[in-house]
Design a protein around this motif. Sequence first.
Motif, PDB file in Angstrom:
ATOM      1  N   LYS A  86      64.383  17.523  45.087  1.00  0.00           N
ATOM      2  CA  LYS A  86      65.226  17.075  46.208  1.00  0.00           C
ATOM      3  C   LYS A  86      66.271  16.086  45.703  1.00  0.00           C
ATOM      4  O   LYS A  86      67.458  16.192  46.031  1.00  0.00           O
ATOM      5  CB  LYS A  86      64.370  16.378  47.268  1.00  0.00           C
ATOM      6  CG  LYS A  86      63.646  17.308  48.205  1.00  0.00           C
ATOM      7  CD  LYS A  86      62.909  16.472  49.262  1.00  0.00           C
ATOM      8  CE  LYS A  86      61.976  17.340  50.068  1.00  0.00           C
ATOM      9  NZ  LYS A  86      62.073  17.188  51.486  1.00  0.00           N
TER      10      LYS A  86
ATOM     11  N   PHE B 175      65.385  34.072  40.259  1.00  0.00           N
ATOM     12  CA  PHE B 175      65.454  35.048  41.340  1.00  0.00           C
ATOM     13  C   PHE B 175      66.639  34.703  42.242  1.00  0.00           C
ATOM     14  O   PHE B 175      66.660  33.651  42.865  1.00  0.00           O
ATOM     15  CB  PHE B 175      64.153  35.024  42.130  1.00  0.00           C
ATOM     16  CG  PHE B 175      64.138  35.968  43.289  1.00  0.00           C
ATOM     17  CD1 PHE B 175      63.821  37.299  43.108  1.00  0.00           C
ATOM     18  CD2 PHE B 175      64.448  35.526  44.560  1.00  0.00           C
ATOM     19  CE1 PHE B 175      63.811  38.169  44.174  1.00  0.00           C
ATOM     20  CE2 PHE B 175      64.440  36.401  45.639  1.00  0.00           C
ATOM     21  CZ  PHE B 175      64.123  37.726  45.434  1.00  0.00           C
ATOM     22  N   GLY B 176      67.619  35.584  42.278  1.00  0.00           N
ATOM     23  CA  GLY B 176      68.786  35.318  43.114  1.00  0.00           C
ATOM     24  C   GLY B 176      69.693  34.257  42.538  1.00  0.00           C
ATOM     25  O   GLY B 176      70.569  33.742  43.204  1.00  0.00           O
TER      26      GLY B 176
ATOM     27  N   GLY C  42      56.721  23.958  47.335  1.00  0.00           N
ATOM     28  CA  GLY C  42      55.625  23.092  46.917  1.00  0.00           C
ATOM     29  C   GLY C  42      54.644  23.696  45.922  1.00  0.00           C
ATOM     30  O   GLY C  42      53.719  23.019  45.488  1.00  0.00           O
TER      31      GLY C  42
ATOM     32  N   VAL D 284      58.556  18.442  43.676  1.00  0.00           N
ATOM     33  CA  VAL D 284      59.414  18.763  44.824  1.00  0.00           C
ATOM     34  C   VAL D 284      60.345  17.587  45.112  1.00  0.00           C
ATOM     35  O   VAL D 284      61.542  17.757  45.360  1.00  0.00           O
ATOM     36  CB  VAL D 284      58.575  19.104  46.070  1.00  0.00           C
ATOM     37  CG1 VAL D 284      59.463  19.282  47.283  1.00  0.00           C
ATOM     38  CG2 VAL D 284      57.755  20.363  45.831  1.00  0.00           C
ATOM     39  N   GLN D 285      59.758  16.402  45.045  1.00  0.00           N
ATOM     40  CA  GLN D 285      60.535  15.195  45.297  1.00  0.00           C
ATOM     41  C   GLN D 285      61.685  15.071  44.287  1.00  0.00           C
ATOM     42  O   GLN D 285      62.828  14.819  44.663  1.00  0.00           O
ATOM     43  CB  GLN D 285      59.589  14.009  45.161  1.00  0.00           C
ATOM     44  CG  GLN D 285      60.056  12.772  45.835  1.00  0.00           C
ATOM     45  CD  GLN D 285      58.926  11.736  45.832  1.00  0.00           C
ATOM     46  OE1 GLN D 285      57.753  12.075  45.826  1.00  0.00           O
ATOM     47  NE2 GLN D 285      59.299  10.478  45.830  1.00  0.00           N
TER      48      GLN D 285
ATOM     49  N   GLU E  64      61.767  24.260  48.113  1.00  0.00           N
ATOM     50  CA  GLU E  64      60.807  23.185  48.375  1.00  0.00           C
ATOM     51  C   GLU E  64      59.494  23.710  48.938  1.00  0.00           C
ATOM     52  O   GLU E  64      58.874  23.089  49.800  1.00  0.00           O
ATOM     53  CB  GLU E  64      61.451  22.124  49.280  1.00  0.00           C
ATOM     54  CG  GLU E  64      62.579  21.403  48.561  1.00  0.00           C
ATOM     55  CD  GLU E  64      63.528  20.655  49.486  1.00  0.00           C
ATOM     56  OE1 GLU E  64      63.104  20.282  50.585  1.00  0.00           O
ATOM     57  OE2 GLU E  64      64.692  20.439  49.087  1.00  0.00           O
TER      58      GLU E  64
ATOM     59  N   GLU F 247      69.510  24.328  42.857  1.00  0.00           N
ATOM     60  CA  GLU F 247      69.966  24.609  44.234  1.00  0.00           C
ATOM     61  C   GLU F 247      69.157  25.735  44.885  1.00  0.00           C
ATOM     62  O   GLU F 247      69.133  25.865  46.097  1.00  0.00           O
ATOM     63  CB  GLU F 247      71.438  25.013  44.235  1.00  0.00           C
ATOM     64  CG  GLU F 247      72.367  23.903  43.810  1.00  0.00           C
ATOM     65  CD  GLU F 247      73.679  24.462  43.291  1.00  0.00           C
ATOM     66  OE1 GLU F 247      74.702  24.219  43.927  1.00  0.00           O
ATOM     67  OE2 GLU F 247      73.663  25.149  42.248  1.00  0.00           O
ATOM     68  N   LEU F 248      68.530  26.558  44.052  1.00  0.00           N
ATOM     69  CA  LEU F 248      67.717  27.650  44.587  1.00  0.00           C
ATOM     70  C   LEU F 248      66.422  27.152  45.209  1.00  0.00           C
ATOM     71  O   LEU F 248      65.814  27.841  46.029  1.00  0.00           O
ATOM     72  CB  LEU F 248      67.331  28.600  43.451  1.00  0.00           C
ATOM     73  CG  LEU F 248      68.276  29.705  43.042  1.00  0.00           C
ATOM     74  CD1 LEU F 248      67.727  30.379  41.799  1.00  0.00           C
ATOM     75  CD2 LEU F 248      68.420  30.723  44.154  1.00  0.00           C
TER      76      LEU F 248
ATOM     77  N   ILE G 150      56.151  13.058  51.058  1.00  0.00           N
ATOM     78  CA  ILE G 150      56.860  14.333  50.990  1.00  0.00           C
ATOM     79  C   ILE G 150      55.867  15.446  50.702  1.00  0.00           C
ATOM     80  O   ILE G 150      54.912  15.251  49.962  1.00  0.00           O
ATOM     81  CB  ILE G 150      57.946  14.243  49.885  1.00  0.00           C
ATOM     82  CG1 ILE G 150      59.101  13.389  50.402  1.00  0.00           C
ATOM     83  CG2 ILE G 150      58.424  15.613  49.464  1.00  0.00           C
ATOM     84  CD1 ILE G 150      60.172  13.148  49.385  1.00  0.00           C
ATOM     85  N   SER G 151      56.089  16.612  51.318  1.00  0.00           N
ATOM     86  CA  SER G 151      55.205  17.745  51.086  1.00  0.00           C
ATOM     87  C   SER G 151      55.331  18.204  49.629  1.00  0.00           C
ATOM     88  O   SER G 151      56.344  17.926  49.004  1.00  0.00           O
ATOM     89  CB  SER G 151      55.597  18.882  52.029  1.00  0.00           C
ATOM     90  OG  SER G 151      56.909  19.313  51.749  1.00  0.00           O
ATOM     91  N   PRO G 152      54.388  18.910  49.074  1.00  0.00           N
ATOM     92  CA  PRO G 152      53.127  19.346  49.681  1.00  0.00           C
ATOM     93  C   PRO G 152      52.107  18.217  49.788  1.00  0.00           C
ATOM     94  O   PRO G 152      52.152  17.273  49.024  1.00  0.00           O
ATOM     95  CB  PRO G 152      52.640  20.420  48.703  1.00  0.00           C
ATOM     96  CG  PRO G 152      53.186  20.019  47.387  1.00  0.00           C
ATOM     97  CD  PRO G 152      54.529  19.415  47.695  1.00  0.00           C
TER      98      PRO G 152
END
Lengths: 307, 436
Positions: B421, A302-303, B404, B417-418, B402, B398-399, A9-11
């Motif tokens: 998710k 943010f948001g 990274g 990031v994983q 991803e 939820e924002l 998975i990225s990055p």
Amino acid sequence: MDNKLHISISPHIHSGASTQRIMLDVIIALLPATVAGCILFGLRALAVVAVCVVAAVLSEFLFNLIIKKEQTVGDLSAVVTGLLLALNLPANIPLWQAAVGSVFAIVIVKCIFGGIGCNLVNPAITARVFMLVAFGTMAKAAFPLDAVSSATPLVQLAEGNTPSMLDLFMGNVGGAIGETSALALVIGGVYLLVRRVITWHIPVAFIGTVFVMSFLLDGFDVMAALLWILSGGLFLGAFFMATDYVTSPPTKWGKIIFGIGAGLITILIRFYGNYPEGVSFGILMMNILNPYIESWTPRKLFGGKNS
Amino acid sequence: MAFYLKGAKVPHKKSTSGMSAIRIDAPKTVTIPTVMHIGAPATPVVKAGDSVQVGTLIAEQNGVISSPIYSSVSGTVKSVAEVLLSSGKNVPAITIESDGEMTVNSEIKPPVVNSREDLVNAVKQSGIVGLGGAGFPTYVKYGADKPLDIQELIINGAECEPYITSDSVNMIDNAEDIAFAIDNLVKYLNIKKVIIGIEKNKPKAIESMNKIADSRENVQVKVLPTLYPQGAEKVLVYHTTGKTIALGKLPIDVGCVVNNVTTIAAIGRYLKTGMPLVEKCITVDGSAVKEPKNVIVPIGTALKDVFEFCGGFKAEPKKVLYGGPMMGISVPDLDVPVLKNTNAVLAFAEKQVNSPKATACIRCGGCTNRCPFGIDPSAIARAYKKNDTEALEKLGVELCMECGCCTFACPAKRPLVQTNKLAKAALRVAKAKEAK
Ligand code: SF4
Ligand code: SF4
């Protein structure tokens, strides 16, 4: 061409930052104060540093070995804890006490709670307070080899005498190994700021609060206020221990509240308490309050719903 | 706007910058999946044995959120069969054997555009989708069935991912197409203002786009800081207009439409020539590639043909990506094709592949201090471990887009990031249960 491409998975790249590098930076930043302490207090200071560091690393190593946890001494955080504790101790402390303090910091405060990142309070600070209570350490602080004074600057201040500003800045006064030279501590603190290991918020709020409060409480005298901030391990605590990631807030306002709180408690103890030293208690108290500060100062999303 | 959102200082590695794109030799076969966009798969309209030319419709749009697909070579359809995409889904793909001639379909002619409907329809027919990576059908953003009130068209030329320079190539070499598209979009969609956002480290692209802006009153170039991820939609909208897009909202909710600059160039080309989207300019780079280049590739070309054109490999590739190293997708083998939304293919030799080993979180704040949205992934990881979905929602998982930045910066090398998710999925499940 085989089909063995790596899937992930990225990055797919990393900055190269590491826990070890951060700890190494802290060690580098503490070197000026360590060297200054060894020059001022002689070989005995070096012995205390060595005992604390070795005891810290060894106890973490053995703890991990016994509970069959993956070895973590390579991250250098035990070295940092040992070194910080040593710098907080007087050079004339019995070496066995230094070792006990170090083991306490690592095993009781850090490892039992799950190791790095899981401790609730700062290990070195807590060990120092523990030793103060258990052994009465710091009551009779050591003095530099050629220092003329007969009490630590805080005791002198409390007695109404004033140590020389230059002596305080250079470290030519009584006290713990690493806390006497404000100059060496500032050099290390600036290094940490430049390397972005810490931000300015906690040290500035902490030292600033102590300055302003002592100015107000000690006869509106700027010189006196300067003496108050240059003594008693404030710089060591503000730059190196209050900024401990685990036990201080991540947001800037959280950090500022943390710094002000630590400053106020320090002043309270210095002016009205029984111990001449308040920095350790100030930080320890704020460590305990930290979860609350963190919950009062969430980062604005943010948001997000709270924006 | 008072300040810039946070981000990560990623290495640039733009070794192909300034290299104009070279068209690769016609591939022997192309494999074109019917899903190269967000939405329903296109429906194949050819069968094995059919002969096709460059620009022949091979799969038609299926529903509103979908996009038609055209042949990128001339030759014979070999098969229409399921293939496994990198997303893990099986979809039909059309394999075409090329005759090497690249004969253009004789029916190709520029579209007649006299109204908003004509323009939207033209973009729909062109098969153009978000070419920066998202792959959302572009015509839908312009209002598929009703006119939209578009205050600002924001053209994304940030190109903030390391290595990739294909957007810059378009900005420098295809400025005329971009200008032509801008003029038509402004005219027929009644757009008030066009802002082209470009990261500061691309002076040539900025210069080229400034030429467009100089002669047009309502077009402006906004130079962005060189800080990943300037090209992320919400970040870009904020930095160009100061408007904040809230959770679950789209740019159009604040009166904006965001298009990648390569998408805009493709629209310009289609309006001029009528040739639908059949080829892509992509950056080929990475430590395993012998001669990094920008190339123009027929869609459906296998990655191995693309790498071969770039001199092959100088070291055995261990990881190959669609897109950049921050958000790109790693592919299982080199037979996978170049898609509509591919902007780069990168191949890396071993040493950049090893996923660093994670150690304990030291609560350094490195992650949350890099997050453009101020999310705290370390707190999310703790809440996820406790399966505390309420906390996950409060923490704003939820924002997370991803991007990274957090994983990139984490000194403990935690796979943030994983975890995000997984946490998002857990929160979705919890919400669905609650709704029942
Ligand atoms: S960057 Fe990594 S180590 Fe630092 S707080 Fe975030 S998760 Fe923890
Ligand atoms: S939490 Fe999500 S949005 Fe924030 S830096 Fe990490 S990946 Fe990007």
